[in-house]
Scaffold this active site. Structure first.
Site, PDB file in Angstrom:
ATOM      1  N   LEU A 161     -11.424  -2.546  17.731  1.00 42.44           N
ATOM      2  CA  LEU A 161     -11.706  -3.436  18.854  1.00 42.44           C
ATOM      3  C   LEU A 161     -12.616  -2.651  19.787  1.00 42.44           C
ATOM      4  O   LEU A 161     -12.490  -1.416  19.875  1.00 42.44           O
ATOM      5  CB  LEU A 161     -10.409  -3.818  19.586  1.00 42.44           C
ATOM      6  CG  LEU A 161      -9.443  -4.753  18.857  1.00 42.44           C
ATOM      7  CD1 LEU A 161      -8.165  -4.947  19.679  1.00 42.44           C
ATOM      8  CD2 LEU A 161     -10.086  -6.109  18.576  1.00 42.44           C
ATOM      9  N   ASP A 162     -13.501  -3.337  20.499  1.00 41.51           N
ATOM     10  CA  ASP A 162     -14.384  -2.650  21.432  1.00 41.51           C
ATOM     11  C   ASP A 162     -13.567  -1.971  22.533  1.00 41.51           C
ATOM     12  O   ASP A 162     -12.436  -2.377  22.815  1.00 41.51           O
ATOM     13  CB  ASP A 162     -15.349  -3.653  22.102  1.00 41.51           C
ATOM     14  CG  ASP A 162     -16.325  -4.244  21.111  1.00 41.51           C
ATOM     15  OD1 ASP A 162     -16.565  -3.619  20.060  1.00 41.51           O
ATOM     16  OD2 ASP A 162     -16.856  -5.336  21.399  1.00 41.51           O
ATOM     17  N   PHE A 163     -14.197  -1.020  23.194  1.00 45.86           N
ATOM     18  CA  PHE A 163     -13.586  -0.301  24.318  1.00 45.86           C
ATOM     19  C   PHE A 163     -13.003  -1.285  25.344  1.00 45.86           C
ATOM     20  O   PHE A 163     -11.880  -1.132  25.817  1.00 45.86           O
ATOM     21  CB  PHE A 163     -14.682   0.564  24.965  1.00 45.86           C
ATOM     22  CG  PHE A 163     -14.215   1.460  26.058  1.00 45.86           C
ATOM     23  CD1 PHE A 163     -13.375   2.527  25.802  1.00 45.86           C
ATOM     24  CD2 PHE A 163     -14.646   1.250  27.370  1.00 45.86           C
ATOM     25  CE1 PHE A 163     -12.959   3.370  26.822  1.00 45.86           C
ATOM     26  CE2 PHE A 163     -14.233   2.090  28.396  1.00 45.86           C
ATOM     27  CZ  PHE A 163     -13.388   3.151  28.117  1.00 45.86           C
TER      28      PHE A 163
END
Ligand code: URA
Length: 237
Positions: free
Chosen positions: A101-103
């Site tokens: 998952l993105d930051f």
């Protein structure tokens, strides 16, 4: 599952492939009491394997669901960083996240030490759907729901998603379901249609719901969840 001994030993971190071959060639490996030969196959779950008289055991298989908070990284290469989500997970065994998952994305992420399980969840062939909640910078047009269904061109590929409004009164909030695992896919699809994603959370993977698991917390998958997800990826009984 049967595999070549040198592969078993390298997968379990006993020795790198070349070194494992040497150990076998030098008669240092036995399978069920017999000295092994190069090229021999074994099943690490069933066979009794000794390397230099030490028992080689397959670690317990682990399947965890985690609620990743926003502003944490998933990747193992950043494990030392203060913002690594791996710091929040205290498990003895070496486990890794299934996909990313993105930051700035939060929500459901699975962790495991089962490579086949991880591959199947991520591979588009098994069509494991991932569901997200997204809040956009402005109201999503009804016609764009149809565009998402038919496919939006992102660079060199068509991405599709099922979308629906989550609330009747706020067209900025959508529930989106995809079965692609490409990097930034939701943000890229939204950008292609002229929207910016302000908030993104994953709430479901295949039959698994994040439910009320608190942010930063994790738990083992239940027996019922294991049965459902294994069936969904063709590893069920
Ligand atoms: N799509 C994105 O854009 N970001 C994520 O983290 C997951 C899906």
């Amino acid at each position: 599952m049967e595999e070549r001994l040198q592969k078993i030993l390298s997968n379990l971190g006993v020795a790198a492939r070349r070194k494992a071959e040497q150990l076998i060639a030098h008669g240092k490996v036995t399978v069920n009491g017999k000295v092994a030969v190069l090229g021999q196959k074994a099943d690490p779950d069933k066979d009794f394997i000794l390397v230099e008289n030490r028992r080689i055991k397959v670690p317990r298989k682990i399947y965890i669901m985690f609620n990743k908070p926003r502003d944490y990284v998933c990747s193992l290469s950043d494990e030392g960083s203060k913002r690594s989500m791996m710091r929040l997970i205290k498990v003895k065994e070496r486990i890794y996240p299934v996909g990313r998952l993105d930051f700035d994305t939060e929500g459901l992420i699975l962790l495991t030490n089962d490579g086949e399980f991880a591959n199947r969840i991520m591979h588009p062939r098994y069509e494991v759907e991932k569901t997200y909640v997204a809040r956009l910078d402005r109201g999503f047009k009804r016609d764009d729901i149809r565009k998402l269904k038919n496919g939006v061109l992102i660079e060199d590929y068509q991405a599709t998603a099922r979308a629906q409004y989550l609330f009747e009164k706020d067209p900025r909030v959508l529930e989106l379901t995809i079965h692609e695992g490409k990097k930034h896919i939701i943000k890229n699809m939204m950008r292609a249609l002229g929207y910016k994603v302000i908030y993104l959370a994953r709430i479901k993977i295949g039959p698994l719901y994040l439910g009320d698991l608190r942010k930063g917390k994790y738990r083992d998958l239940s027996k019922a969840e294991m049965e459902k997800i294994m069936r969904a990826i063709g590893l069920g009984k």
